[in-house]
Scaffold this active site. Sequence first.
Site, short mmCIF file in Angstrom:
data_model
loop_
_atom_site.label_atom_id
_atom_site.label_comp_id
_atom_site.label_asym_id
_atom_site.label_seq_id
_atom_site.Cartn_x
_atom_site.Cartn_y
_atom_site.Cartn_z
N ASP A 95 7.68 21.55 -12.83
CA ASP A 95 7.47 22.30 -11.64
C ASP A 95 7.94 23.72 -11.39
O ASP A 95 9.00 24.02 -11.87
CB ASP A 95 8.17 21.51 -10.30
CG ASP A 95 7.62 21.73 -9.14
OD1 ASP A 95 6.75 22.08 -8.93
OD2 ASP A 95 8.72 22.06 -8.52
N ASP A 114 16.56 37.87 9.93
CA ASP A 114 15.81 37.07 9.42
C ASP A 114 16.63 36.09 8.52
O ASP A 114 17.48 36.68 7.42
CB ASP A 114 14.79 37.91 8.35
CG ASP A 114 13.81 36.82 7.81
OD1 ASP A 114 13.95 35.83 7.71
OD2 ASP A 114 12.87 37.62 7.29
N THR A 165 2.35 35.65 14.76
CA THR A 165 2.44 37.23 14.43
C THR A 165 2.55 37.32 13.14
O THR A 165 2.03 38.53 12.59
CB THR A 165 3.39 37.82 15.42
OG1 THR A 165 4.70 37.23 14.69
CG2 THR A 165 3.31 37.54 16.93
N ARG A 166 3.15 36.74 12.31
CA ARG A 166 3.48 36.75 11.12
C ARG A 166 4.36 37.94 10.68
O ARG A 166 4.06 38.68 9.79
CB ARG A 166 2.39 36.64 9.95
CG ARG A 166 1.40 35.28 9.93
CD ARG A 166 0.39 35.42 9.15
NE ARG A 166 -0.52 36.15 9.43
CZ ARG A 166 -1.67 36.83 8.94
NH1 ARG A 166 -1.34 36.83 7.25
NH2 ARG A 166 -2.40 37.68 9.26
N MET A 167 5.02 38.43 11.64
CA MET A 167 6.10 39.65 11.57
C MET A 167 7.45 39.18 12.15
O MET A 167 7.51 38.11 12.83
CB MET A 167 5.30 40.73 12.38
CG MET A 167 3.82 41.16 12.06
SD MET A 167 3.62 42.83 12.82
CE MET A 167 3.50 42.10 14.57
N LYS A 194 8.60 44.18 10.03
CA LYS A 194 7.83 43.96 8.56
C LYS A 194 7.14 42.74 8.70
O LYS A 194 7.28 41.82 9.61
CB LYS A 194 9.02 43.78 7.54
CG LYS A 194 9.79 42.60 7.65
CD LYS A 194 10.77 42.19 6.52
CE LYS A 194 11.39 40.82 6.38
NZ LYS A 194 11.93 40.30 7.72
N ASP A 241 11.92 18.76 -8.74
CA ASP A 241 13.35 18.47 -7.66
C ASP A 241 12.57 18.30 -6.37
O ASP A 241 13.49 18.14 -5.39
CB ASP A 241 14.10 19.79 -7.79
CG ASP A 241 13.55 20.95 -7.46
OD1 ASP A 241 12.37 20.88 -6.93
OD2 ASP A 241 14.16 21.99 -7.36
#
Length: 692
Positions: free
Chosen positions: A317, A354, A391-393, A405, A528
């Site tokens: 994997d 983050d 928003t993916r920010m 970012k 795993d």
Amino acid sequence: MNAHPTLAYHASDPANLWRATVSAFSKLTPRYQLKNPVMFCVYIGSILTTLIYVQQLVHPTSSEAPWFIITTSVWLWFTVLFANFAESIAEGRGKAQAESLKASRRDTKAKKLSSPTNLTQYKEMASTELRMGDLVLVRAGDFIPGDGQVISGVASVDESAITGESAPVIRESGGDHDSVTGGTRLVSDWLVIRITANPGEMFIDKMIHLVEGATRQRTPNEIALGILLAAMTIIFLIVTMTLWPFSAFGVEKSGAGAVVSVTVLVSLLVCLAPTTIGGLISAIGIAGMNRLMKANIIAMSGRAVEASGDVNILLLDKTGTITYGNRQAVIFIPADGISVTDLAKAAELSSLADETPEGKSIVALAHEKYGITPTDGTKLGGEFIPFSAETRMSGVKIGTRQVMKGAGDAIEQHVKSLGGMMPPSLKASVEQIARTGGTPLLVADGHTVLGVVHLKDVIKSGIKERLESLRRMGIKSIMITGDNPLTASAIAAEAGVDDFLAEAKPQDKLALIREKQRGGEMVAMVGDGTNDAPALAQSDVAVCMNSGTQAAKEAANMIDLDSDPTKLIEIVEIGKQLLMTRGALTTFSIANDVAKYFAIIPAAFASTYPMLMVFNIMHLTSPMSAILSAVIFNALIIVFLIPLSLRGVEYRPDSADALLARHSLVYGLGGIIVPFIGIKAIDWLLTLGGLV
């Protein structure tokens, strides 16, 4: 890796020798001896000769000397005891580890939470009262009360009680490092853990059960060898039984000599039957499992150990096995006219809040590679903008300044809404990163795009070299991943795998394994995650990382306590070594018979057929000396071969033909020569001592 403290077991230690001796005598029961047909014949022969000796003392029925009968009987008993002793010595290693594991199992106090967010309200209770699904708080210095999954928090965990590794490991929620084991200790910070096993069902309990159960079910290869040895024993038994009427007929016809006695026939049967390998077969199998334990691998069955020796397909994997599990920032690429330092500072600011592994890696890269002074987020006075799927920010707003970012198209749309535009030079960088299997994240300060952060799956160190070693052993590696074919191809090339399966769902992995197995392949898989569980359950050899999920551990038949996917090469070598050891000692045991023919046959029938003395090429002193020397050698050779059965024959990655040639020379020819020397030496000592 440090040596595991539980494996500090020395077979030569007087206490261990005594325990093995006591265990050897405790195995002298018909029920236990029946498990090994070869040694059961020796066991019956020992009882029979003992009864004959008692009869000769009470009511003599033959001219055979009682001392000869009892001496033969004693050495037959020794043969059985030495076989039991070999098995007990091998079992001792596993039991020593079990005792150490029991000592590490603690009845700790647990802080049971009613809510995962309220860490001040908890109820203290014994860890034995916890049940699956309970939430517990563990602080620095506390022992983790049970197996579980990290719900929140990041902390260093000392797992040396389980793995023997002194360096603490990081455990955090999400990703592939959220599994914790009961009995380990928190070194720093705190964790909220959801308990995933009831008392008595924890991983450490299963480990104890497994290592105590070094007496395991027999594997197909062992069963096949057992059938071969039993068949040979039956053949020799029939041959031996026919020799008595043959001897009686010869005496009647010639009028000379004496009919061969039951004691001599029993001695002949025991010496000709494959007692050497019969006495060591269990020890060899148990020692194979113990060698895995020494490598910090827990085997759930002997079948898995042997299957690993025949593996020719390895499925890996990608996430957490070939790569570290989370994409890491590796480089900052600034836009034209922007310095890399300005980009690094902005990337760090946008990632301060983050908490994802990717965000943390951006901050770490800015500090460690680009020398950016760490920013104190509490003194910024800004507003952190968390990442959202919509928003993916993510980023931070400080007054009128906004540093963000995020995904390429999301940032491009964001700066356009502020009147900016995407620099054409960065588009090429974004496309290049995506083409090589990486993930590009754009960083913008207001309406200006400063540059791109290259995130990539980081290949675990040493994986390429290990895969090359497996390739030389004839094992093909296949990477399994949910990534798109482009990304999968790039990672496969970097890792050095032979093939890959991209965009793989759990059912795809399962189908691939079944397809290979239908083609006669022996498949091993390393995984795993919960999504790996079906494929692990189907594989012939299924290795789960100790950091893996509970579902994966349940499906696997081996657990790697070090969570090192490259460990599979050691597993394969140990499996091959076990099979080679068994084959080598079987060859030696069968070759042993040649010298015993020349010792016992002339001695047993020389009085009736004097011409048979021409086969007494060792010039043994007398018939009784010849028989006793053969019986004594037959018993002692088991003792001398115990270290080899425990250590195993040295593994070399040679072809089957080369291995066969070497074993035939070393163990075949050696098995013929050594008994001639040994039997003659024992005969000389018996004569020198005036015993015959």
